[in-house]
Design a protein around this motif. Structure first.
Motif, mmCIF file in Angstrom:
data_model
loop_
_atom_site.group_PDB
_atom_site.id
_atom_site.type_symbol
_atom_site.label_atom_id
_atom_site.label_comp_id
_atom_site.label_asym_id
_atom_site.label_seq_id
_atom_site.Cartn_x
_atom_site.Cartn_y
_atom_site.Cartn_z
ATOM 1 N N GLU A 189 0.837 -1.210 0.000
ATOM 2 C CA GLU A 189 0.000 0.000 0.000
ATOM 3 C C GLU A 189 0.868 1.254 0.000
ATOM 4 O O GLU A 189 0.580 2.223 -0.717
ATOM 5 C CB GLU A 189 -0.924 -0.013 1.220
ATOM 6 C CG GLU A 189 -2.023 -1.067 1.162
ATOM 7 C CD GLU A 189 -2.858 -1.088 2.434
ATOM 8 O OE1 GLU A 189 -2.546 -0.301 3.364
ATOM 9 O OE2 GLU A 189 -3.814 -1.882 2.504
ATOM 10 N N LEU A 190 1.937 1.249 0.802
ATOM 11 C CA LEU A 190 2.831 2.404 0.839
ATOM 12 C C LEU A 190 3.532 2.592 -0.501
ATOM 13 O O LEU A 190 3.683 3.717 -0.985
ATOM 14 C CB LEU A 190 3.856 2.239 1.967
ATOM 15 C CG LEU A 190 4.879 3.360 2.126
ATOM 16 C CD1 LEU A 190 4.192 4.679 2.461
ATOM 17 C CD2 LEU A 190 5.910 3.004 3.188
ATOM 18 N N HIS A 191 3.942 1.496 -1.120
ATOM 19 C CA HIS A 191 4.625 1.586 -2.413
ATOM 20 C C HIS A 191 3.695 2.143 -3.485
ATOM 21 O O HIS A 191 4.094 2.983 -4.303
ATOM 22 C CB HIS A 191 5.143 0.203 -2.818
ATOM 23 C CG HIS A 191 5.771 0.173 -4.168
ATOM 24 N ND1 HIS A 191 6.834 0.979 -4.518
ATOM 25 C CD2 HIS A 191 5.473 -0.572 -5.280
ATOM 26 C CE1 HIS A 191 7.176 0.734 -5.780
ATOM 27 N NE2 HIS A 191 6.357 -0.193 -6.255
ATOM 28 N N VAL A 192 2.450 1.701 -3.494
ATOM 29 C CA VAL A 192 1.481 2.224 -4.461
ATOM 30 C C VAL A 192 1.279 3.720 -4.251
ATOM 31 O O VAL A 192 1.172 4.497 -5.213
ATOM 32 C CB VAL A 192 0.142 1.459 -4.332
ATOM 33 C CG1 VAL A 192 -0.964 2.150 -5.137
ATOM 34 C CG2 VAL A 192 0.314 0.016 -4.785
ATOM 35 N N ARG A 193 1.275 4.142 -3.013
ATOM 36 C CA ARG A 193 1.024 5.547 -2.685
ATOM 37 C C ARG A 193 2.241 6.436 -2.918
ATOM 38 O O ARG A 193 2.117 7.558 -3.402
ATOM 39 C CB ARG A 193 0.571 5.634 -1.220
ATOM 40 C CG ARG A 193 0.079 7.005 -0.795
ATOM 41 C CD ARG A 193 -0.614 6.927 0.550
ATOM 42 N NE ARG A 193 0.289 6.653 1.654
ATOM 43 C CZ ARG A 193 0.285 5.548 2.367
ATOM 44 N NH1 ARG A 193 -0.571 4.570 2.084
ATOM 45 N NH2 ARG A 193 1.129 5.381 3.379
ATOM 46 N N GLU A 194 3.435 5.913 -2.595
ATOM 47 C CA GLU A 194 4.628 6.763 -2.587
ATOM 48 C C GLU A 194 5.685 6.382 -3.626
ATOM 49 O O GLU A 194 6.652 7.113 -3.785
ATOM 50 C CB GLU A 194 5.280 6.718 -1.196
ATOM 51 C CG GLU A 194 4.463 7.354 -0.091
ATOM 52 C CD GLU A 194 4.570 8.872 -0.099
ATOM 53 O OE1 GLU A 194 5.193 9.443 -1.028
ATOM 54 O OE2 GLU A 194 4.034 9.496 0.831
ATOM 55 N N ARG A 195 5.525 5.249 -4.293
ATOM 56 C CA ARG A 195 6.534 4.769 -5.254
ATOM 57 C C ARG A 195 7.901 4.693 -4.579
ATOM 58 O O ARG A 195 8.790 5.528 -4.765
ATOM 59 C CB ARG A 195 6.583 5.681 -6.475
ATOM 60 C CG ARG A 195 7.427 5.114 -7.630
ATOM 61 C CD ARG A 195 6.679 4.036 -8.399
ATOM 62 N NE ARG A 195 7.525 3.463 -9.436
ATOM 63 C CZ ARG A 195 7.670 3.980 -10.665
ATOM 64 N NH1 ARG A 195 7.008 5.070 -10.991
ATOM 65 N NH2 ARG A 195 8.448 3.389 -11.533
#
Length: 375
Positions: A189-195
């Motif tokens: 979820e963090l990766h999707v949001r922040e790359r």
């Protein structure tokens, strides 16, 4: 030592567990949970960690050790020391030797606060193996919740002899409440949001997978550096004071995009991916499965909030990889996974971020040696 008051140190926050930021580290010290023998220097508190300083004496010991659950480090030093070395005016620590140095910081942690240590980035890039030891412990670099007592650094230079002195900072420590490591779902979820990485096909299971770049950087196709043997010493306090060519052999990309690691040699390489750490998180590089290769990667594993982050002056940053082969030659291939970047929640956002006016040496870095060398 009287126990510090946890409520005075860790004020209520939206997070119930996580890494303590800079202002909470300062509160730990103000409330007696960190006991420095000398006043902190201005940049000693980093966004998510505290630099630890060497004391005034080093003990050369016969061998590395852990004190165990019922023994103090001081007792083991008395049993194993070969001689004492004063650090007040500086002293050279030789390669192939093991030294124990009492640190200027000791702890009286609240029952809910634990700590973990790591070498500073510049220490790891000099191939200086540095680990923190506490009394009555079975592990390096891990300090149990509620620990009251002194801290020590075990120092073993592997490639270059180093000049250190009282107050030199080779290690850093993070303080945490509870277990705040993001699980696979939260990390995705963090990766999707922040790359978190520029890899469009990033492997985020168990942490962001980090591969090695052997394709070459820049017009010359530089892939890294191999440390030279029998060099002069390095003063750990001397910035940009040494000619790169006297200590390092540049390595260029091969046609097959591979690199053979020679046993007992030290290499500086770079990750294939550019990574970033958002302001409300901290990260740590952890070794990949040791069953996949006979090598060790990354002595210095802490990545502070703001590392590579656009809002803190970064554009994503390569992870510099400190690589040492073990007993046999080993072939690395371009893109081979060599470590994983795990992320943890901060208890609160730090007042300062990595790269924002705090003298950060490696923001937006590519393939970069330690701060001691001139290009």
């Amino acid at each position: 030592m009287a126990a510090a008051d946890p409520e005075a140190i860790v004020a209520p926050t939206h997070a119930t567990k996580g890494i303590l930021p800079d202002h909470m580290i300062a509160a730990l010290a103000a409330n007696g949970a960190i006991l420095p023998a000398a006043e902190f220097v201005p940049d000693q508190i980093q966004p998510a960690s505290l630099d630890l300083r060497l004391g005034d004496v080093a003990y050369r010991v016969r061998a590395s050790f852990l004190p165990g659950p019922r023994t103090t480090v001081a007792k083991r030093i008395d049993e194993l020391k070969l001689h004492e070395i004063a650090l007040s005016d500086g002293a050279v620590l030789e390669t192939g030797c093991v030294y124990i140095v009492p640190l200027l910081e000791s702890l009286a942690l609240p029952e809910e606060i634990s700590a973990a240590a790591n070498p500073k980035s510049s220490t790891g890039r000099l191939d200086v193996c540095t680990r923190v030891i506490a009394d009555e412990t079975r592990g390096f670099d891990r300090i149990r919740a509620g620990y009251h007592g002194p801290l020590y650094a075990e120092i073993s230079p592997k490639t270059f002899p180093v000049l250190v002195r009282e107050g030199s900072r080779l290690s850093q420590v993070r303080f945490r409440r509870g277990d705040a490591v993001l699980d696979a779902e939260a990390l995705l979820e963090l990766h999707v949001r922040e790359r978190l990485t520029d890899d469009a096909e990033a492997d985020v299971g168990g942490g962001i997978a980090v591969g090695v770049d052997l394709s070459g950087i820049g017009p010359g196709g530089l892939v890294g550096y191999r440390a030279k043997r029998h060099t002069g010493l390095i003063d750990v306090e001397r910035r940009a004071g040494y000619d790169l060519a006297e200590f390092w052999e540049p390595m260029l990309a091969r046609g097959d995009l591979s690199l053979i690691l020679d046993p007992d040699e030290f290499y500086i390489l770079a990750s294939k991916e550019a990574v970033q750490v958002p302001p409300d998180y901290a990260a740590e590089m952890v070794p990949f499965d040791p069953l996949v290769g006979e090598f060790r990667v990354h002595y210095a594993g802490f990545f502070d909030p703001g590392f590579g982050y656009a809002g803190a002056g970064g554009r994503g940053a390569r992870a510099v990889l400190e690589v040492r082969s073990r007993e046999v030659p080993f072939i690395l291939e371009h893109g081979q996974t060599v470590g994983r970047l795990i992320y943890e929640q901060m208890l609160e956002r730090p007042k300062s971020l990595y790269g924002q006016g705090i003298g950060s040496n490696y923001q937006a870095q590519g393939l970069k040696l330690s701060k001691h060398f001139r290009n």
